[in-house]
Write a protein that holds these residues in place. Sequence first.
Motif, PDB file in Angstrom:
ATOM      1  N   ASP A 182       0.806  -1.229   0.000  1.00  0.00           N
ATOM      2  CA  ASP A 182       0.000   0.000   0.000  1.00  0.00           C
ATOM      3  C   ASP A 182       0.837   1.276   0.000  1.00  0.00           C
ATOM      4  OD1 ASP A 182      -2.244  -1.648   0.183  1.00  0.00           O
ATOM      5  OD2 ASP A 182      -2.290  -1.538   2.378  1.00  0.00           O
ATOM      6  N   ARG A 183       2.151   1.145   0.049  1.00  0.00           N
ATOM      7  CA  ARG A 183       2.988   2.332   0.281  1.00  0.00           C
ATOM      8  C   ARG A 183       3.013   3.301  -0.897  1.00  0.00           C
ATOM      9  NH1 ARG A 183       7.916  -0.584   3.659  1.00  0.00           N
ATOM     10  NH2 ARG A 183       6.671  -0.907   5.550  1.00  0.00           N
ATOM     11  N   ILE A 184       3.052   2.796  -2.111  1.00  0.00           N
ATOM     12  CA  ILE A 184       3.114   3.694  -3.259  1.00  0.00           C
ATOM     13  C   ILE A 184       1.820   4.489  -3.374  1.00  0.00           C
ATOM     14  CG2 ILE A 184       3.343   3.835  -5.756  1.00  0.00           C
ATOM     15  CD1 ILE A 184       5.940   3.137  -4.224  1.00  0.00           C
ATOM     16  N   GLU A 185       0.694   3.824  -3.215  1.00  0.00           N
ATOM     17  CA  GLU A 185      -0.587   4.527  -3.275  1.00  0.00           C
ATOM     18  C   GLU A 185      -0.706   5.544  -2.140  1.00  0.00           C
ATOM     19  OE1 GLU A 185      -4.166   5.990  -4.350  1.00  0.00           O
ATOM     20  OE2 GLU A 185      -2.786   4.765  -5.533  1.00  0.00           O
TER      21      GLU A 185
ATOM     22  N   GLU B 249       8.824   2.878  -7.031  1.00  0.00           N
ATOM     23  CA  GLU B 249       7.662   2.149  -7.531  1.00  0.00           C
ATOM     24  C   GLU B 249       8.023   0.691  -7.784  1.00  0.00           C
ATOM     25  OE1 GLU B 249       3.836   3.006 -10.278  1.00  0.00           O
ATOM     26  OE2 GLU B 249       5.661   4.130 -10.699  1.00  0.00           O
ATOM     27  N   GLN B 250       9.232   0.468  -8.245  1.00  0.00           N
ATOM     28  CA  GLN B 250       9.695  -0.894  -8.516  1.00  0.00           C
ATOM     29  C   GLN B 250       9.945  -1.668  -7.227  1.00  0.00           C
ATOM     30  OE1 GLN B 250      13.107  -0.930 -11.114  1.00  0.00           O
ATOM     31  NE2 GLN B 250      13.451  -3.122 -10.877  1.00  0.00           N
ATOM     32  N   PHE B 251      10.421  -0.973  -6.182  1.00  0.00           N
ATOM     33  CA  PHE B 251      10.769  -1.615  -4.902  1.00  0.00           C
ATOM     34  C   PHE B 251      10.210  -0.750  -3.775  1.00  0.00           C
ATOM     35  CE2 PHE B 251      14.249  -2.804  -1.728  1.00  0.00           C
ATOM     36  CZ  PHE B 251      13.679  -4.038  -1.437  1.00  0.00           C
ATOM     37  N   PRO B 252       8.904  -0.888  -3.475  1.00  0.00           N
ATOM     38  CA  PRO B 252       8.210   0.051  -2.578  1.00  0.00           C
ATOM     39  C   PRO B 252       8.784   0.150  -1.171  1.00  0.00           C
ATOM     40  CG  PRO B 252       6.629  -1.270  -3.824  1.00  0.00           C
ATOM     41  CD  PRO B 252       7.978  -1.864  -4.081  1.00  0.00           C
ATOM     42  N   MET B 253       9.515  -0.841  -0.716  1.00  0.00           N
ATOM     43  CA  MET B 253      10.079  -0.770   0.628  1.00  0.00           C
ATOM     44  C   MET B 253      10.868   0.519   0.826  1.00  0.00           C
ATOM     45  SD  MET B 253      12.823  -0.959   2.797  1.00  0.00           S
ATOM     46  CE  MET B 253      14.180  -1.618   1.814  1.00  0.00           C
ATOM     47  N   ILE B 254      11.551   0.962  -0.219  1.00  0.00           N
ATOM     48  CA  ILE B 254      12.461   2.100  -0.072  1.00  0.00           C
ATOM     49  C   ILE B 254      11.712   3.402   0.232  1.00  0.00           C
ATOM     50  CG2 ILE B 254      14.290   3.443  -1.187  1.00  0.00           C
ATOM     51  CD1 ILE B 254      15.001   1.111  -2.845  1.00  0.00           C
TER      52      ILE B 254
ATOM     53  N   HIS C  76       9.566   3.910   2.275  1.00  0.00           N
ATOM     54  CA  HIS C  76       9.159   4.022   3.683  1.00  0.00           C
ATOM     55  C   HIS C  76       9.861   5.194   4.372  1.00  0.00           C
ATOM     56  CE1 HIS C  76      12.953   2.019   4.845  1.00  0.00           C
ATOM     57  NE2 HIS C  76      12.706   2.441   6.075  1.00  0.00           N
ATOM     58  N   GLN C  77      11.062   5.572   3.894  1.00  0.00           N
ATOM     59  CA  GLN C  77      11.753   6.696   4.546  1.00  0.00           C
ATOM     60  C   GLN C  77      10.987   7.998   4.327  1.00  0.00           C
ATOM     61  OE1 GLN C  77      15.772   6.846   2.972  1.00  0.00           O
ATOM     62  NE2 GLN C  77      15.108   7.307   0.899  1.00  0.00           N
ATOM     63  N   LYS C  78      10.441   8.184   3.134  1.00  0.00           N
ATOM     64  CA  LYS C  78       9.666   9.395   2.850  1.00  0.00           C
ATOM     65  C   LYS C  78       8.338   9.394   3.603  1.00  0.00           C
ATOM     66  CE  LYS C  78      11.472  10.097  -1.850  1.00  0.00           C
ATOM     67  NZ  LYS C  78      11.090  10.143  -3.292  1.00  0.00           N
ATOM     68  N   LEU C  79       7.716   8.219   3.697  1.00  0.00           N
ATOM     69  CA  LEU C  79       6.460   8.115   4.450  1.00  0.00           C
ATOM     70  C   LEU C  79       6.695   8.390   5.933  1.00  0.00           C
ATOM     71  CD1 LEU C  79       4.965   4.945   2.717  1.00  0.00           C
ATOM     72  CD2 LEU C  79       4.013   7.256   2.610  1.00  0.00           C
ATOM     73  N   SER C  80       7.787   7.864   6.477  1.00  0.00           N
ATOM     74  CA  SER C  80       8.092   8.107   7.894  1.00  0.00           C
ATOM     75  C   SER C  80       8.296   9.593   8.153  1.00  0.00           C
ATOM     76  CB  SER C  80       9.337   7.322   8.319  1.00  0.00           C
ATOM     77  OG  SER C  80       9.069   5.946   8.420  1.00  0.00           O
ATOM     78  N   LYS C  81       8.932  10.282   7.222  1.00  0.00           N
ATOM     79  CA  LYS C  81       9.132  11.738   7.360  1.00  0.00           C
ATOM     80  C   LYS C  81       7.789  12.453   7.452  1.00  0.00           C
ATOM     81  CE  LYS C  81      11.105  15.740   4.929  1.00  0.00           C
ATOM     82  NZ  LYS C  81      11.935  16.171   3.768  1.00  0.00           N
ATOM     83  N   ALA C  82       6.875  12.114   6.561  1.00  0.00           N
ATOM     84  CA  ALA C  82       5.555  12.747   6.568  1.00  0.00           C
ATOM     85  C   ALA C  82       4.792  12.434   7.841  1.00  0.00           C
ATOM     86  CB  ALA C  82       4.762  12.303   5.341  1.00  0.00           C
ATOM     87  N   MET C  83       4.911  11.207   8.326  1.00  0.00           N
ATOM     88  CA  MET C  83       4.211  10.795   9.544  1.00  0.00           C
ATOM     89  C   MET C  83       4.808  11.462  10.774  1.00  0.00           C
ATOM     90  SD  MET C  83       3.730   6.806   8.464  1.00  0.00           S
ATOM     91  CE  MET C  83       2.824   6.286   9.916  1.00  0.00           C
ATOM     92  N   ALA C  84       6.126  11.614  10.792  1.00  0.00           N
ATOM     93  CA  ALA C  84       6.775  12.296  11.922  1.00  0.00           C
ATOM     94  C   ALA C  84       6.282  13.731  12.031  1.00  0.00           C
ATOM     95  CB  ALA C  84       8.295  12.261  11.755  1.00  0.00           C
ATOM     96  N   ARG C  85       6.108  14.367  10.881  1.00  0.00           N
ATOM     97  CA  ARG C  85       5.649  15.760  10.851  1.00  0.00           C
ATOM     98  C   ARG C  85       4.161  15.859  11.217  1.00  0.00           C
ATOM     99  NH1 ARG C  85       6.225  16.840   5.443  1.00  0.00           N
ATOM    100  NH2 ARG C  85       4.083  16.138   5.171  1.00  0.00           N
ATOM    101  N   ASP C  86       3.327  15.040  10.589  1.00  0.00           N
ATOM    102  CA  ASP C  86       1.882  15.237  10.679  1.00  0.00           C
ATOM    103  C   ASP C  86       1.226  14.503  11.843  1.00  0.00           C
ATOM    104  OD1 ASP C  86       2.227  16.743   8.438  1.00  0.00           O
ATOM    105  OD2 ASP C  86       1.402  15.279   7.048  1.00  0.00           O
ATOM    106  N   ILE C  87       1.778  13.355  12.224  1.00  0.00           N
ATOM    107  CA  ILE C  87       1.203  12.604  13.352  1.00  0.00           C
ATOM    108  C   ILE C  87       1.890  12.979  14.658  1.00  0.00           C
ATOM    109  CG2 ILE C  87       0.894  10.302  14.361  1.00  0.00           C
ATOM    110  CD1 ILE C  87       0.556   9.199  11.545  1.00  0.00           C
ATOM    111  N   PHE C  88       3.215  13.048  14.632  1.00  0.00           N
ATOM    112  CA  PHE C  88       3.972  13.266  15.877  1.00  0.00           C
ATOM    113  C   PHE C  88       4.407  14.718  16.066  1.00  0.00           C
ATOM    114  CE2 PHE C  88       4.162   8.755  15.021  1.00  0.00           C
ATOM    115  CZ  PHE C  88       3.896   8.224  16.266  1.00  0.00           C
ATOM    116  N   GLN C  89       3.964  15.584  15.151  1.00  0.00           N
ATOM    117  CA  GLN C  89       4.139  17.040  15.298  1.00  0.00           C
ATOM    118  C   GLN C  89       5.603  17.457  15.414  1.00  0.00           C
ATOM    119  OE1 GLN C  89       1.199  19.053  15.103  1.00  0.00           O
ATOM    120  NE2 GLN C  89       0.550  17.027  14.420  1.00  0.00           N
ATOM    121  N   ILE C  90       6.480  16.796  14.679  1.00  0.00           N
ATOM    122  CA  ILE C  90       7.888  17.186  14.650  1.00  0.00           C
ATOM    123  C   ILE C  90       8.038  18.369  13.698  1.00  0.00           C
ATOM    124  CG2 ILE C  90      10.243  16.454  14.113  1.00  0.00           C
ATOM    125  CD1 ILE C  90       8.989  15.068  16.572  1.00  0.00           C
TER     126      ILE C  90
END
Length: 205
Positions: free
Chosen positions: A76-79, A93-98, A100-114
């Motif tokens: 589900d990460r690319i979507e 897109e070819q290897f969605p695991m990678i 996760h670093q960009k998703l974690s950045k967005a989550m740190a900012r928006d969920i954890f208010q960093i």
Amino acid sequence: MHPIFQELTASVEFTHDLKRNVQLFLTTHHCSETADHCMDVGAEARRVAIRFGADPDAAETAGWLHDISAVIPNKDRIEAARQLQIEVLPEEEQFPMIIHQKLSKAMARDIFQITDQAILDAVGCHTTLRAGSTLLDQVLFVADKIAWDQTGVPPFQKELNDGLEQSLAHGAFAYIDYLWQRKETLKVVHPWLKDAHEELRLQLK
């Protein structure tokens, strides 16, 4: 907050304790091993920061947060990234695991208010590093490799430790070069990793 994040946080009772919040968030989503890894990387990042003159509190915070996107299944990460308007590179897109670093950045900012951009940027490149990497980027990058989340001894441990005897940048390069020498076996070569390898290779001549 984006609906994706609202759904992920609906069942989590956050407090003012960031470390506890990260652990609770991950364990609530059945990612207890990732929670342990994030705590280990936070502790290691603090040690590396102290050793090389970076901000230990920022480093520890980045370590806690670096893999929080583990709660989003790989399929589900690319979507999710697209819905969050995060740039998706062809290699991601070819290897969605990678991504996760960009998703974690967005989550740190928006969920954890960093709000500290240095922490967010370090989280956002902790797997691949990047050209123009900061001291904190390199601290988290190296700490994540030292606090390996696989079984056994990391196969790159000697190269990494030998590099760190010279400098933090040498340590970061040692790991990237270890991958580079084996790039034919990698699923993809992320362009950020390629850029970081070239930059550090020239800097450390």
